[in-house]
Scaffold this active site. Structure first.
Site, PDB file in Angstrom:
ATOM      1  N   HIS A 332     -18.553   4.817 -16.447  1.00 14.24           N
ATOM      2  CA  HIS A 332     -17.921   5.107 -15.162  1.00 14.24           C
ATOM      3  C   HIS A 332     -19.021   5.173 -14.101  1.00 14.24           C
ATOM      4  O   HIS A 332     -20.169   5.506 -14.394  1.00 14.24           O
ATOM      5  CB  HIS A 332     -17.197   6.453 -15.264  1.00 14.24           C
ATOM      6  CG  HIS A 332     -16.329   6.812 -14.100  1.00 14.24           C
ATOM      7  ND1 HIS A 332     -16.842   7.293 -12.909  1.00 14.24           N
ATOM      8  CD2 HIS A 332     -14.973   6.774 -13.944  1.00 14.24           C
ATOM      9  CE1 HIS A 332     -15.840   7.545 -12.078  1.00 14.24           C
ATOM     10  NE2 HIS A 332     -14.703   7.240 -12.669  1.00 14.24           N
ATOM     11  N   ASP A 409     -20.942  11.950 -21.565  1.00 17.54           N
ATOM     12  CA  ASP A 409     -19.824  12.093 -20.627  1.00 17.54           C
ATOM     13  C   ASP A 409     -18.537  12.131 -21.465  1.00 17.54           C
ATOM     14  O   ASP A 409     -18.093  11.106 -21.976  1.00 17.54           O
ATOM     15  CB  ASP A 409     -19.819  10.915 -19.655  1.00 17.54           C
ATOM     16  CG  ASP A 409     -18.624  10.928 -18.706  1.00 17.54           C
ATOM     17  OD1 ASP A 409     -17.784  11.849 -18.795  1.00 17.54           O
ATOM     18  OD2 ASP A 409     -18.519   9.997 -17.888  1.00 17.54           O
ATOM     19  N   GLN A 412     -13.229  11.410 -20.783  1.00 18.85           N
ATOM     20  CA  GLN A 412     -12.081  10.730 -21.387  1.00 18.85           C
ATOM     21  C   GLN A 412     -11.902  11.087 -22.855  1.00 18.85           C
ATOM     22  O   GLN A 412     -10.953  10.622 -23.490  1.00 18.85           O
ATOM     23  CB  GLN A 412     -12.252   9.211 -21.252  1.00 18.85           C
ATOM     24  CG  GLN A 412     -12.233   8.710 -19.829  1.00 18.85           C
ATOM     25  CD  GLN A 412     -10.883   8.880 -19.166  1.00 18.85           C
ATOM     26  OE1 GLN A 412      -9.853   8.919 -19.823  1.00 18.85           O
ATOM     27  NE2 GLN A 412     -10.867   8.985 -17.848  1.00 18.85           N
ATOM     28  N   LYS A 435      -8.527  16.079 -16.616  1.00 18.80           N
ATOM     29  CA  LYS A 435      -8.324  15.048 -17.637  1.00 18.80           C
ATOM     30  C   LYS A 435      -7.748  15.635 -18.928  1.00 18.80           C
ATOM     31  O   LYS A 435      -7.364  14.897 -19.830  1.00 18.80           O
ATOM     32  CB  LYS A 435      -9.647  14.357 -17.976  1.00 18.80           C
ATOM     33  CG  LYS A 435     -10.410  13.796 -16.798  1.00 18.80           C
ATOM     34  CD  LYS A 435      -9.824  12.498 -16.290  1.00 18.80           C
ATOM     35  CE  LYS A 435     -10.773  11.865 -15.273  1.00 18.80           C
ATOM     36  NZ  LYS A 435     -10.248  10.605 -14.727  1.00 18.80           N
ATOM     37  N   CYS A 573     -13.270   2.422 -11.266  1.00 18.47           N
ATOM     38  CA  CYS A 573     -14.621   2.966 -11.086  1.00 18.47           C
ATOM     39  C   CYS A 573     -15.513   2.581 -12.267  1.00 18.47           C
ATOM     40  O   CYS A 573     -16.345   3.373 -12.734  1.00 18.47           O
ATOM     41  CB  CYS A 573     -14.592   4.479 -10.918  1.00 18.47           C
ATOM     42  SG  CYS A 573     -13.758   5.024  -9.423  1.00 18.47           S
TER      43      CYS A 573
END
Length: 616
Positions: A332, A409, A412, A435, A573
């Site tokens: 991202h 990260d 997600q 999220k 993104c």
């Protein structure tokens, strides 16, 4: 009050012999005992003590929180962090409601009188008006002041069940003893009757029938919305943001109605409540991630701010000229731009792990990129554009072998996969609350304690300082040194409620259900003429990205929206990974555990119709 009240012994004597203490074997017997006691009160006493209570009592709802172990109660009992007071809870579907006279609340029913309650209604407890109980009182003296009952509808909270009995006795036995034996003097305030919340049931071993998607959908009020000329909403934009269960909505409302205050900096009651709620949320996050301590959890606005914090604090301190930072092609923009800026500022170099034609990172190429100049590896755990699950354990292992630090990260990932940061051995881990069915504007940075302790603050202001003079500043330890100013207190509390909710469902159940739905959706999309799936890695989370021949991505998104189906169309993104496949945009349905096969079928029908129309 001047009206004399009968003793609890008199109430017990009014019962049939088989129900008199200590022979009461169950909650039903306790209910009869309590009702007998209240039946002996003069009518005018009840009327004076309980004005309007039957109308106000439905706002009292027991929260489904885990039962607490027997313990002394040296201080305030923590408030529930899942479903708080605010909305009446219906009786369990498996237990038909019955009408019985009650002297304590059922779930959202009047405190006194004839009311529908579940046949398995929990016993009640005595709590003092400051919310500091329950106490072992509640005998003759504890019941003398019925004004406490009138105040119950505005009690500070429905508190978790606590054990307050003698060693070896059950809570029921303790309560019976307190009813039938003289209690202490009533010098510390009136007592409230409050339901003991039922313990959260343990999650069963993984099995598909254990996940009831229709029951889950009832927890999300927005899924009942009608959009696009009255069509039912189909929310397939979960990678952008997830919807919120009623438990989270209620927890936010409860915070603002009963706890709202700034934290850590006042001695009054609301500050104590808000501080406890905020720090309980931090403990919840730490447990959810498998962190070693709540002090390893920093609250931020989201994953983007967490990455920028590491870049501007750890990165500016540790990255120098000639050093290298490795990211992957799947990232991202939020995990690219902060490192690009840092590299430009420091004279460092950004290196990129390539991906294969299925959208999987090339571990062999990654291993070749690592060298003595590599200071940081920053990769996503799940691609937001393709759904690819990255083997982050291998990424961490290889990065550490080269002497690099690793940031994952997880924005997600956390809603789909169980994460254990200690087992993973990552140095940093970040995610966003919205999220994972929590509020927007709240996120998390996990950092190893030795790294957080060595990092300078990146923002200055209140809350992060220990002492300030015009000559010097002394900072708080982590995590406070990274939480300058007034934080997003309510949304942190809401995030804690969201994580509680997900854990009650069980991440293993969620993962299995979503995987089956992803397989079903992928197979259906392959039946659409001219549709090309982007990202076909065998290990994927529930994201399906595609393009449809003859249509721009926004045209497909608009056609789906006319049928009430919300998807994302654009570059997500994540422009570098789409360009790897020769694209600038794609259509991205992203699924969650509240989506169904029927919703997938609706989407497939629209796409098939589009394909037929384009051929004509």
């Amino acid at each position: 009050m001047n009206t004399p009240t009968p003793t609890s012994e008199a109430a017990a004597a009014a019962l049939p012999g088989s129900l008199a203490p200590p022979g009461l074997p169950d909650v039903a017997g306790l209910t009869q005992l309590a009702n007998a006691f209240f039946a002996m009160l003069p009518g005018e006493t009840m009327a004076a003590a309980l004005p309007g209570l039957a109308q106000r009592a439905p706002s009292l709802t027991a929260a489904p929180v885990a039962a607490q172990p027997p313990a002394s109660l040296p201080g305030p009992v923590p408030l529930p962090t899942s479903l708080p007071v605010g909305h009446p809870a219906p009786p369990p579907a498996a237990v038909p409601p019955v009408t019985v006279p009650v002297a304590a609340t059922g779930a959202g029913v009047p405190l006194v009188g004839s009311a529908p309650v579940a046949a398995s209604a929990a016993p009640f407890y005595f709590l003092d008006e400051a919310g500091a109980g329950p106490r072992a009182a509640g005998g003759r003296d504890g019941l003398d002041d019925l004004d406490g009952l009138a105040a119950a509808a505005s009690a500070p909270a429905v508190l978790p069940a606590q054990s307050f009995g003698l060693p070896g006795e059950s809570e029921l036995q303790a309560l019976l003893r307190s009813l039938t034996a003289p209690g202490p003097t009533h010098a510390d305030g009136p007592y409230y009757f409050v339901d003991a919340p039922a313990p959260v049931p343990a999650v069963a071993p993984l099995a598909a029938p254990a996940f009831d998607v229709q029951a889950v959908r009832r927890d999300f009020p927005i899924l009942a919305e009608r959009v696009a000329n009255g069509r039912p909403l189909v929310w397939f934009d979960n990678a952008a943001t997830t919807q919120k269960p009623q438990a989270v909505i209620d927890r936010l409302a409860y915070f603002y109605a009963h706890e709202n205050s700034n934290i850590h900096r006042a001695a009054h009651e609301l500050a104590a409540r808000a501080t406890e709620a905020y720090e309980q949320a931090r403990r919840t996050v730490a447990g959810f991630l498998g962190a070693g301590s709540p002090d390893e959890i920093v609250f931020v606005r989201g994953a983007t701010e967490a990455i920028n914090l590491v870049a501007q604090s750890w990165g500016r301190q540790e990255i120098g000229e000639g050093d290298e930072i490795i990211v992957s092609l799947l990232e991202h923009h939020a995990n690219i731009v902060p490192w690009q800026r840092l590299a430009a500022e420091k004279g460092a170099k950004l290196r990129v792990i390539p991906v294969d034609d299925d959208g999987q990172i090339r571990l062999d190429e990654y291993a070749r990129l690592l060298n003595a100049r590599t200071k940081l590896v920053a990769v996503t755990q799940v691609s937001n554009a393709l759904g690819t699950i990255v083997p982050v354990a291998d990424v961490v292992r290889l990065g550490h072998a080269a002497g690099a630090r690793v940031l994952i990260d997880g924005a997600q990932a956390v809603s789909h996969l169980r994460v254990d940061v200690q087992a993973l051995d990552t140095d940093f881990y970040v995610f966003s609350g919205h999220k994972i069915f929590g509020p927007t504007g709240i996120g998390v940075l996990y950092g190893k304690p030795e790294l957080l302790a060595a990092m300078p603050p990146w923002q200055g202001g209140g809350n992060m300082i220990a002492d300030v003079s015009f000559e010097q500043i002394r900072y708080q330890d982590a995590p406070a040194r990274f939480e300058a100013g007034t934080g997003n207190i309510a949304d942190a509390v809401g995030l804690g409620a969201a994580l509680d909710y997900v854990q009650r469902l069980g991440l293993e159940h969620i993962a299995q259900y979503e995987h089956e739905l992803l397989v079903y959706a992928s197979a259906g999309l392959r039946t659409v003429p001219g549709l090309r799936l982007i990202g076909t890695a065998p290990d994927k989370a529930s994201v399906v990205s595609f393009v449809l021949a003859g249509y721009r991505s926004d045209e497909v998104g608009t056609a789906l929206n006319r049928e009430g189906i919300a998807v994302r169309s654009g570059h997500h993104c994540a422009q570098p990974i789409l360009r790897r496949f020769g694209l600038e945009t794609s259509v991205r349905p992203s699924l969650a555990f509240y989506n169904t096969r029927e919703e997938v079928d609706r989407m497939i029908r629209v796409l098939q119709q589009l394909a037929r129309e384009r051929r004509v």
